[in-house]
Design a protein around this motif. Sequence first.
Motif, PDB file in Angstrom:
ATOM      1  N   LEU A   1       1.033  -4.575  -3.848  1.00  0.00           N
ATOM      2  CA  LEU A   1       1.703  -5.409  -2.855  1.00  0.00           C
ATOM      3  C   LEU A   1       1.629  -4.784  -1.482  1.00  0.00           C
ATOM      4  O   LEU A   1       1.850  -3.578  -1.327  1.00  0.00           O
ATOM      5  CB  LEU A   1       3.185  -5.584  -3.188  1.00  0.00           C
ATOM      6  CG  LEU A   1       3.537  -6.375  -4.424  1.00  0.00           C
ATOM      7  CD1 LEU A   1       3.618  -5.474  -5.625  1.00  0.00           C
ATOM      8  CD2 LEU A   1       4.849  -7.094  -4.213  1.00  0.00           C
ATOM      9  N   THR A   2       1.358  -5.624  -0.503  1.00  0.00           N
ATOM     10  CA  THR A   2       1.423  -5.219   0.887  1.00  0.00           C
ATOM     11  C   THR A   2       1.916  -6.417   1.693  1.00  0.00           C
ATOM     12  O   THR A   2       1.724  -7.566   1.297  1.00  0.00           O
ATOM     13  CB  THR A   2       0.062  -4.703   1.411  1.00  0.00           C
ATOM     14  OG1 THR A   2       0.240  -4.185   2.734  1.00  0.00           O
ATOM     15  CG2 THR A   2      -1.009  -5.771   1.388  1.00  0.00           C
TER      16      THR A   2
ATOM     17  N   VAL B   1      -0.276 -10.150  -2.714  1.00  0.00           N
ATOM     18  CA  VAL B   1      -0.082  -9.542  -4.031  1.00  0.00           C
ATOM     19  C   VAL B   1      -1.418  -9.551  -4.760  1.00  0.00           C
ATOM     20  O   VAL B   1      -2.002 -10.613  -4.970  1.00  0.00           O
ATOM     21  CB  VAL B   1       0.958 -10.321  -4.864  1.00  0.00           C
ATOM     22  CG1 VAL B   1       1.081  -9.717  -6.254  1.00  0.00           C
ATOM     23  CG2 VAL B   1       2.302 -10.351  -4.157  1.00  0.00           C
ATOM     24  N   GLY B   2      -1.890  -8.377  -5.120  1.00  0.00           N
ATOM     25  CA  GLY B   2      -3.119  -8.268  -5.888  1.00  0.00           C
ATOM     26  C   GLY B   2      -2.818  -7.899  -7.327  1.00  0.00           C
ATOM     27  O   GLY B   2      -1.868  -7.169  -7.593  1.00  0.00           O
ATOM     28  N   VAL B   3      -3.629  -8.431  -8.232  1.00  0.00           N
ATOM     29  CA  VAL B   3      -3.521  -8.084  -9.645  1.00  0.00           C
ATOM     30  C   VAL B   3      -4.922  -7.788 -10.153  1.00  0.00           C
ATOM     31  O   VAL B   3      -5.856  -8.540  -9.885  1.00  0.00           O
ATOM     32  CB  VAL B   3      -2.884  -9.221 -10.477  1.00  0.00           C
ATOM     33  CG1 VAL B   3      -2.855  -8.859 -11.953  1.00  0.00           C
ATOM     34  CG2 VAL B   3      -1.487  -9.546  -9.970  1.00  0.00           C
TER      35      VAL B   3
ATOM     36  N   SER C   1      -7.229 -10.965  -8.988  1.00  0.00           N
ATOM     37  CA  SER C   1      -6.708 -12.094  -8.234  1.00  0.00           C
ATOM     38  C   SER C   1      -5.806 -11.596  -7.118  1.00  0.00           C
ATOM     39  O   SER C   1      -5.140 -10.575  -7.267  1.00  0.00           O
ATOM     40  CB  SER C   1      -5.918 -13.010  -9.178  1.00  0.00           C
ATOM     41  OG  SER C   1      -5.350 -14.085  -8.471  1.00  0.00           O
ATOM     42  N   VAL C   2      -5.792 -12.336  -6.022  1.00  0.00           N
ATOM     43  CA  VAL C   2      -4.875 -12.046  -4.920  1.00  0.00           C
ATOM     44  C   VAL C   2      -4.151 -13.336  -4.564  1.00  0.00           C
ATOM     45  O   VAL C   2      -4.770 -14.398  -4.449  1.00  0.00           O
ATOM     46  CB  VAL C   2      -5.613 -11.515  -3.674  1.00  0.00           C
ATOM     47  CG1 VAL C   2      -4.642 -11.340  -2.507  1.00  0.00           C
ATOM     48  CG2 VAL C   2      -6.325 -10.215  -3.976  1.00  0.00           C
ATOM     49  N   ARG C   3      -2.853 -13.229  -4.424  1.00  0.00           N
ATOM     50  CA  ARG C   3      -2.044 -14.350  -3.960  1.00  0.00           C
ATOM     51  C   ARG C   3      -1.436 -13.955  -2.629  1.00  0.00           C
ATOM     52  O   ARG C   3      -0.792 -12.917  -2.521  1.00  0.00           O
ATOM     53  CB  ARG C   3      -0.953 -14.675  -4.978  1.00  0.00           C
ATOM     54  CG  ARG C   3      -0.043 -15.812  -4.509  1.00  0.00           C
ATOM     55  CD  ARG C   3       0.867 -16.304  -5.607  1.00  0.00           C
ATOM     56  NE  ARG C   3       0.031 -16.975  -6.602  1.00  0.00           N
ATOM     57  CZ  ARG C   3       0.416 -17.218  -7.836  1.00  0.00           C
ATOM     58  NH1 ARG C   3       1.606 -16.831  -8.249  1.00  0.00           N
ATOM     59  NH2 ARG C   3      -0.372 -17.836  -8.690  1.00  0.00           N
ATOM     60  N   SER C   4      -1.625 -14.800  -1.630  1.00  0.00           N
ATOM     61  CA  SER C   4      -1.058 -14.573  -0.299  1.00  0.00           C
ATOM     62  C   SER C   4      -0.012 -15.641  -0.045  1.00  0.00           C
ATOM     63  O   SER C   4      -0.255 -16.831  -0.294  1.00  0.00           O
ATOM     64  CB  SER C   4      -2.149 -14.641   0.765  1.00  0.00           C
ATOM     65  OG  SER C   4      -3.089 -13.613   0.550  1.00  0.00           O
TER      66      SER C   4
ATOM     67  N   VAL D   1       7.278 -13.046  -6.597  1.00  0.00           N
ATOM     68  CA  VAL D   1       5.895 -13.526  -6.533  1.00  0.00           C
ATOM     69  C   VAL D   1       4.985 -12.615  -7.357  1.00  0.00           C
ATOM     70  O   VAL D   1       4.133 -13.088  -8.117  1.00  0.00           O
ATOM     71  CB  VAL D   1       5.407 -13.613  -5.068  1.00  0.00           C
ATOM     72  CG1 VAL D   1       3.899 -13.849  -4.992  1.00  0.00           C
ATOM     73  CG2 VAL D   1       6.149 -14.718  -4.328  1.00  0.00           C
ATOM     74  N   ALA D   2       5.161 -11.313  -7.233  1.00  0.00           N
ATOM     75  CA  ALA D   2       4.328 -10.363  -7.973  1.00  0.00           C
ATOM     76  C   ALA D   2       4.514 -10.508  -9.477  1.00  0.00           C
ATOM     77  O   ALA D   2       3.532 -10.576 -10.233  1.00  0.00           O
ATOM     78  CB  ALA D   2       4.638  -8.931  -7.536  1.00  0.00           C
TER      79      ALA D   2
END
Length: 163
Positions: free
Chosen positions: A105-106, A124-126, A133-136, A153-154
């Motif tokens: 997370l950043t 959030v990267g996984v 996957s990355v969710r922004s 979210v994470a």
Amino acid sequence: MIVEALDFPRERVADLLARLRGRGETLATAESLTAGLVAAALTDVAGSSAVVRGGLVVYATDLKAELAGVDPELLAERGAVDPEVAAMLAAGARTRCGADWGVGLTGVAGPEPQDGVEPGVVHVGVAGPEARSVRSVRLDGDRHRVRAAAVRVALEHVAELVR
């Protein structure tokens, strides 16, 4: 206690951990803006030690490179709050902690912008065995609310990919 403070159902965290445990898989974190809150939420559930390998708190930009393996050139070019940084944090958590899954997370909790990025922007990267996957997201609220929402979210993002 931690999970309730973040307004995330303990049952959902327990379900995620049970799924991972049932598959013989582990999880690690690399957190910037949440400074260990994801790891704390995960380990707030009894039995989490069978799944959670550990976590890195990489609040300072230089530690993102030194501890989590984020490319220093990427950090210099784009700054610490970037989707690719989140992806590299997740991969770094996975490799540095020897886990099957990593979450990174950043973002900017506020109240001030960071490197031209407004408060509430979170990435959030996984990284998993067969998933990356990355969710922004753009989250509203004060510093506490942004950080709490980032944890939710994470956890949701990891749970979706683990299914």
